[in-house]
Motif scaffolding. Structure first.
Motif, PDB file in Angstrom:
ATOM      1  N   ASP A 546       0.834  -1.210   0.000  1.00 24.90           N
ATOM      2  CA  ASP A 546       0.000   0.000   0.000  1.00 24.90           C
ATOM      3  C   ASP A 546       0.869   1.260   0.000  1.00 24.90           C
ATOM      4  N   PRO A 547       0.796   2.103  -1.048  1.00 26.12           N
ATOM      5  CA  PRO A 547       1.664   3.292  -1.111  1.00 26.12           C
ATOM      6  C   PRO A 547       1.382   4.292   0.005  1.00 26.12           C
ATOM      7  N   THR A 548       0.138   4.401   0.432  1.00 27.37           N
ATOM      8  CA  THR A 548      -0.182   5.336   1.519  1.00 27.37           C
ATOM      9  C   THR A 548       0.549   4.933   2.789  1.00 27.37           C
ATOM     10  N   TRP A 549       0.560   3.630   3.069  1.00 24.16           N
ATOM     11  CA  TRP A 549       1.279   3.124   4.244  1.00 24.16           C
ATOM     12  C   TRP A 549       2.773   3.350   4.107  1.00 24.16           C
ATOM     13  N   LEU A 550       3.323   3.128   2.915  1.00 23.81           N
ATOM     14  CA  LEU A 550       4.759   3.316   2.704  1.00 23.81           C
ATOM     15  C   LEU A 550       5.164   4.773   2.920  1.00 23.81           C
ATOM     16  N   ILE A 551       4.394   5.704   2.359  1.00 24.40           N
ATOM     17  CA  ILE A 551       4.719   7.129   2.516  1.00 24.40           C
ATOM     18  C   ILE A 551       4.626   7.527   3.988  1.00 24.40           C
ATOM     19  N   ASP A 552       3.635   6.989   4.690  1.00 23.73           N
ATOM     20  CA  ASP A 552       3.489   7.291   6.115  1.00 23.73           C
ATOM     21  C   ASP A 552       4.697   6.788   6.899  1.00 23.73           C
ATOM     22  N   ARG A 553       5.136   5.556   6.630  1.00 21.08           N
ATOM     23  CA  ARG A 553       6.278   4.997   7.347  1.00 21.08           C
ATOM     24  C   ARG A 553       7.552   5.798   7.066  1.00 21.08           C
ATOM     25  N   LEU A 554       7.728   6.192   5.812  1.00 21.82           N
ATOM     26  CA  LEU A 554       8.905   6.995   5.475  1.00 21.82           C
ATOM     27  C   LEU A 554       8.824   8.374   6.126  1.00 21.82           C
ATOM     28  N   GLY A 555       7.627   8.920   6.228  1.00 22.17           N
ATOM     29  CA  GLY A 555       7.467  10.204   6.904  1.00 22.17           C
ATOM     30  C   GLY A 555       7.840  10.139   8.370  1.00 22.17           C
ATOM     31  N   ARG A 556       7.541   9.039   9.012  1.00 24.75           N
ATOM     32  CA  ARG A 556       7.908   8.879  10.423  1.00 24.75           C
ATOM     33  C   ARG A 556       9.424   8.760  10.591  1.00 24.75           C
ATOM     34  N   LEU A 557      10.081   8.112   9.635  1.00 28.89           N
ATOM     35  CA  LEU A 557      11.541   8.036   9.694  1.00 28.89           C
ATOM     36  C   LEU A 557      12.191   9.362   9.329  1.00 28.89           C
ATOM     37  N   ALA A 558      11.469  10.219   8.608  1.00 30.35           N
ATOM     38  CA  ALA A 558      12.034  11.503   8.197  1.00 30.35           C
ATOM     39  C   ALA A 558      12.347  12.406   9.383  1.00 30.35           C
ATOM     40  N   VAL A 559      11.739  12.150  10.515  1.00 34.38           N
ATOM     41  CA  VAL A 559      11.996  13.008  11.683  1.00 34.38           C
ATOM     42  C   VAL A 559      13.291  12.614  12.386  1.00 34.38           C
ATOM     43  N   VAL A 560      13.863  11.474  12.037  1.00 30.23           N
ATOM     44  CA  VAL A 560      15.114  11.038  12.671  1.00 30.23           C
ATOM     45  C   VAL A 560      16.236  11.969  12.212  1.00 30.23           C
ATOM     46  N   PRO A 587       1.083  11.916  -5.316  1.00 32.57           N
ATOM     47  CA  PRO A 587       0.909  11.784  -3.863  1.00 32.57           C
ATOM     48  C   PRO A 587       2.207  11.970  -3.081  1.00 32.57           C
ATOM     49  N   ILE A 588       3.335  11.589  -3.660  1.00 26.59           N
ATOM     50  CA  ILE A 588       4.612  11.763  -2.954  1.00 26.59           C
ATOM     51  C   ILE A 588       4.966  13.239  -2.849  1.00 26.59           C
ATOM     52  N   LEU A 589       4.849  13.993  -3.939  1.00 26.71           N
ATOM     53  CA  LEU A 589       5.161  15.426  -3.884  1.00 26.71           C
ATOM     54  C   LEU A 589       4.194  16.161  -2.966  1.00 26.71           C
ATOM     55  N   SER A 590       2.930  15.744  -2.959  1.00 23.55           N
ATOM     56  CA  SER A 590       1.967  16.365  -2.042  1.00 23.55           C
ATOM     57  C   SER A 590       2.366  16.104  -0.592  1.00 23.55           C
ATOM     58  N   ALA A 591       2.827  14.874  -0.317  1.00 18.92           N
ATOM     59  CA  ALA A 591       3.276  14.552   1.041  1.00 18.92           C
ATOM     60  C   ALA A 591       4.486  15.391   1.433  1.00 18.92           C
ATOM     61  N   LEU A 592       5.406  15.605   0.490  1.00 22.90           N
ATOM     62  CA  LEU A 592       6.587  16.424   0.787  1.00 22.90           C
ATOM     63  C   LEU A 592       6.181  17.852   1.128  1.00 22.90           C
ATOM     64  N   CYS A 593       5.195  18.383   0.419  1.00 20.46           N
ATOM     65  CA  CYS A 593       4.719  19.734   0.739  1.00 20.46           C
ATOM     66  C   CYS A 593       4.122  19.795   2.143  1.00 20.46           C
ATOM     67  N   GLU A 594       3.453  18.708   2.545  1.00 24.14           N
ATOM     68  CA  GLU A 594       2.880  18.665   3.893  1.00 24.14           C
ATOM     69  C   GLU A 594       3.968  18.558   4.954  1.00 24.14           C
ATOM     70  N   TRP A 595       5.106  18.005   4.592  1.00 20.21           N
ATOM     71  CA  TRP A 595       6.202  17.879   5.551  1.00 20.21           C
ATOM     72  C   TRP A 595       6.938  19.201   5.782  1.00 20.21           C
ATOM     73  N   ARG A 601      10.848  17.420   9.707  1.00 20.20           N
ATOM     74  CA  ARG A 601      10.731  16.683   8.449  1.00 20.20           C
ATOM     75  C   ARG A 601      11.219  17.483   7.244  1.00 20.20           C
ATOM     76  N   GLU A 602      11.358  18.805   7.409  1.00 20.88           N
ATOM     77  CA  GLU A 602      11.680  19.654   6.257  1.00 20.88           C
ATOM     78  C   GLU A 602      12.973  19.237   5.546  1.00 20.88           C
ATOM     79  N   PRO A 603      14.085  18.962   6.270  1.00 22.38           N
ATOM     80  CA  PRO A 603      15.304  18.573   5.539  1.00 22.38           C
ATOM     81  C   PRO A 603      15.111  17.323   4.685  1.00 22.38           C
ATOM     82  N   ALA A 604      14.412  16.322   5.221  1.00 20.25           N
ATOM     83  CA  ALA A 604      14.170  15.103   4.446  1.00 20.25           C
ATOM     84  C   ALA A 604      13.296  15.394   3.239  1.00 20.25           C
TER      85      ALA A 604
END
Length: 742
Positions: A546-560, A587-595, A601-604
């Motif tokens: 599921d791409p939505t789940w993948l983007i969410d998981r990567l977003g959580r790692l982006a805060v590291v 959807p990926i670029l939209s997620a990046l804008c939300e970050w 999350r901004e640097p990631a």
């Protein structure tokens, strides 16, 4: 100055520096011109310039992000999946005779009736059969040059039968010409005279050079024994002199597979044959199953049809099932025939690197041989392994393939198995053979993680390891997955992600992969390296979920707040964006804008956007010079999607104002300008995009004007005059419209 910017002068390509650099690369490898002549994607840019104290920089151990990296990586991943994941003669008793009572006896066996009778009753003659017979009867020693699988053995038997040689012997393939002459001379003097009036057939197993003197000597001996000999060799066998041509039979075209099947059915079924051949299912089965096989297997198919036929009706399902089992048995027998370590190593190397240049396959086979037996210093002979006769023994072939390297299109001689299921089956077969398991595992581990190897080879080796993990997951988990997921070497972590694609796609092991990745992500023993590995696993190993789940998981790692993790998050998002016709770009670029508003999350987000902007490159139609034109994938998609264009403008504006990534953003945007310089349609799309970025705010207007002035500057090594003029003109129009509105 040349109209076309020099795009290669300062960039040796993504894999330069290693002795094994691969020449075949997909779209996007060619490096576009960059600002001030600086190498785009070089250490000062792709790894991030140092900003103010405390700001983020790219990992020092990471590879450079070159144009087309993600596009190329997707091609190699898909190729490895196709090759390694999806790509799902004598019968009867042998009468062995040693003849030639000399110090060098030769062995032969009486031809089995299982071969003799079909040659009598079901033989399909070539069109030049009359010429072959006339030529054959003029001598006692004949040389038949033809490719394996063309029915050459059956033809030799039929020629001997037509010449009244009812007793036929097959000679040991290991015999050489000199040994054979000695054996015939010794046998001719014996009172029992076993070869008198006989027909002899030999297919030497090693490459040989045939001279006219040797053939003439054999001919004399056989004439006195009233016997005939047919020596069967491949088309590339070298003849030592013109005299040898006198013994060579005329060339011939092999019969079609269908003709062989029909002839054997008429022999086996008699009057019922026509009724069977008229059945549609039988015709489809012939077309589906037979043409890819050696011609002797066409006779096997006819035999299976006979067994499945009752009262003129054939159970074709039973035929297909039995044919599949026969193919499996034939495969095992074929591989068990390889006993020479050199041959085994070449077969395994070809299985892993199927479709790559022959030189690369041979080189890697030599590396495997060194791991198998360190006392051997002899490497695989490229000429011997590359000979067409030898490749036929491996059921492989050479073909010319057009690829695109750093300096344009090129042609390479690729070697591949003739059957698409062979690569994975060959690897699994030899990995289970005693004495090879550890050697093959060590060899694959080395290929999958060595920086000197091209990424294409690393991906293929890691995929092979994943294939083996399906058979023994615990073994590969202990040897590779667990220790390498915690390794500081990013190539090892990358190899883990590439390998886990296979067990993740296999029902029996998919749950194991998910548990592993989740443990690396946030388990009690997780650390920076395991989180970086988890990030790559989301983009590669689990990319089909599921791409939505993948983007969410990567977003959580982006805060590291560790550069290794952010680097892996960025690369995985680029890989996901490049999959499946780039359907996930929006959807990926939209997620990046939300970050972006989240400072953690901004640097990631910035890193991921620039990585995608630089590494996703599409190859479009050739220009008038036959040179393929390169487009940034994000620009292609934004040109036809107004909403995506707005998202892209926001990300460009944010990156160009970033302390950490400003220089990298300028370099990447300049690369886009260089590609636009060569294509009017792309230049128009690029101009409209720059105009939208220009209108973001006053700071952006200043940045864009400065960039355009740089592109037009005489100090710029690659002046982008067309792009700069188009952008400058459009910006002038925007200024005029703004003034008029005011």
């Amino acid at each position: 100055m040349s109209e076309k910017p020099d795009t290669t002068a300062d960039d040796p390509g993504p894999d330069a520096g290693g002795p094994h650099r691969e020449t075949a690369t997909p779209a996007g490898t060619e490096t576009a011109a960059s600002g001030a002549g600086r190498k785009t994607g070089g250490a000062d840019k792709a790894n991030g310039r140092v900003g103010p104290a405390g700001t983020e920089t790219a990992p020092a151990d990471a590879t450079e992000t070159d144009p087309g990296d993600a596009t190329r990586r997707q091609q190699w991943l898909e190729e490895a999946e196709q090759v390694l994941i999806q790509g799902d003669l004598v019968g009867g008793d042998k009468y062995m005779i040693t003849f030639g009572r000399s110090e060098t006896p030769a062995r032969m066996h009486r031809l089995s009736p299982l071969l003799l009778e079909p040659a009598r009753a079901a033989f399909v003659p070539p069109r030049v059969m009359g010429k072959l017979q006339a030529d054959f009867e003029t001598r006692n020693t004949s040389l038949m040059q033809a490719s394996a699988g063309h029915g050459r053995t059956t033809l030799a038997i039929r020629l001997l039968l037509d010449a009244a040689h009812d007793t036929i012997y097959l000679l040991d393939p290991a015999v050489d010409i000199v040994q054979l002459a000695d054996a015939i001379e010794a046998e001719r003097r014996q009172p029992d005279g076993r070869i008198r009036g006989a027909g002899l057939v030999v297919e030497p197993e090693v490459a040989m050079v045939v001279s006219g003197r040797q053939l003439r000597n054999l001919d004399h001996l056989l004439m006195e024994a009233k016997a005939r000999l047919v020596i069967i060799v491949g088309p590339d066998t070298r003849l030592a002199d013109e005299e040898a041509l006198d013994h060579r039979l005329p060339g011939f075209d092999p019969p079609t597979h269908r003709a062989i099947v029909e002839s054997h059915l008429r022999w086996r079924l008699g009057n019922q044959a026509e009724q069977v051949l008229e059945q549609d299912e039988v015709g489809r089965a012939i077309d589906d199953l037979v043409p890819r096989l050696p011609r002797r297997r066409a006779a096997t198919f006819a035999e299976l049809v006979q067994r499945a036929t009752q009262e003129g009706k054939t159970n074709i399902t039973l035929v297909r099932d039995r044919m599949a089992r026969r193919n499996a048995d034939d495969f095992t027998i074929w591989l068990d025939g390889f006993t020479d370590p050199e041959d085994i190593c070449f077969a395994v190397a070809l299985a892993v690197l199927d479709g790559m240049p022959h030189e690369k396959v041979t080189e890697m086979g030599s590396v495997l041989l060194s791991k198998l037996d360190i006392t051997r210093s002899k490497s695989i002979d490229v000429g011997r392994a590359g000979d067409r006769n030898r490749l036929e023994e491996f059921r492989a072939c050479l073909r010319e393939v057009y690829t695109r390297g750093s300096f344009g299109r090129t042609v390479v001689q690729a070697v591949e198995y003739s059957e698409r299921t062979y690569p994975r089956r060959v690897i699994q077969h030899f990995w289970r053979r005693v004495g090879f398991t550890e050697a093959i595992t060590d060899w694959l581990l080395e290929l999958a993680s060595t920086k000197e190897q091209p990424e294409r080879v690393r991906i293929r080796a890691a995929t092979a390891l994943g294939l083996l993990s399906v058979r023994n997951f615990d073994h590969l988990h202990h040897r590779m997955f667990a220790p390498w997921a915690r390794d500081e070497d990013y190539l090892r972590r990358e190899a883990v992600a590439n390998a886990l694609r296979v067990p993740a796609a296999t029902t029996s092991t998919a749950a194991n992969v998910v548990r592993l990745v989740e443990e690396w992500h946030g388990g009690i023993r997780s650390n920076t390296w395991t989180r970086a590995t988890a990030a790559r696993a989301y983009g590669v190993s689990l990319a089909s979920t599921d791409p939505t789940w993948l983007i969410d998981r990567l977003g959580r790692l982006a805060v590291v707040d560790r550069r290794e993790v952010r680097f892996s998050v960025a690369r995985s998002l680029s890989d996901l964006a490049g999959r499946a016709d780039c359907r996930l770009v929006s959807p990926i670029l939209s997620a990046l804008c939300e970050w972006l508003p989240n400072y953690r999350r901004e640097p990631a987000a910035q890193w991921a956007f620039l990585d995608a902007a630089r590494s996703l490159i599409a190859e479009t139609d050739d220009d008038h010079r036959g040179v393929p034109e390169l487009w940034p994938v994000l620009l292609v998609l934004a040109d036809g999607d107004r909403r995506l264009r707005g998202t892209l403008c926001l990300l460009w504006a944010n990156s160009l104002q970033s302390w950490t990534f400003r220089d990298q953003a300028i370099t990447t945007l300049t690369d886009w300008a260089a590609m636009a310089e060569k294509n009017q349609t792309m230049r128009r799309a690029f101009t409209y995009l720059i105009g939208a970025v220009y209108q973001q705010d006053e700071r952006m207007r200043h940045t864009v004007r400065h960039l355009v002035d740089q592109w037009r500057s005489p100090d710029h090594l690659q002046p982008l005059t067309r792009t700069a003029s188009a952008v400058k003109g459009y910006l002038g129009q925007l200024e005029t419209e703004t003034t008029n509105l005011e």
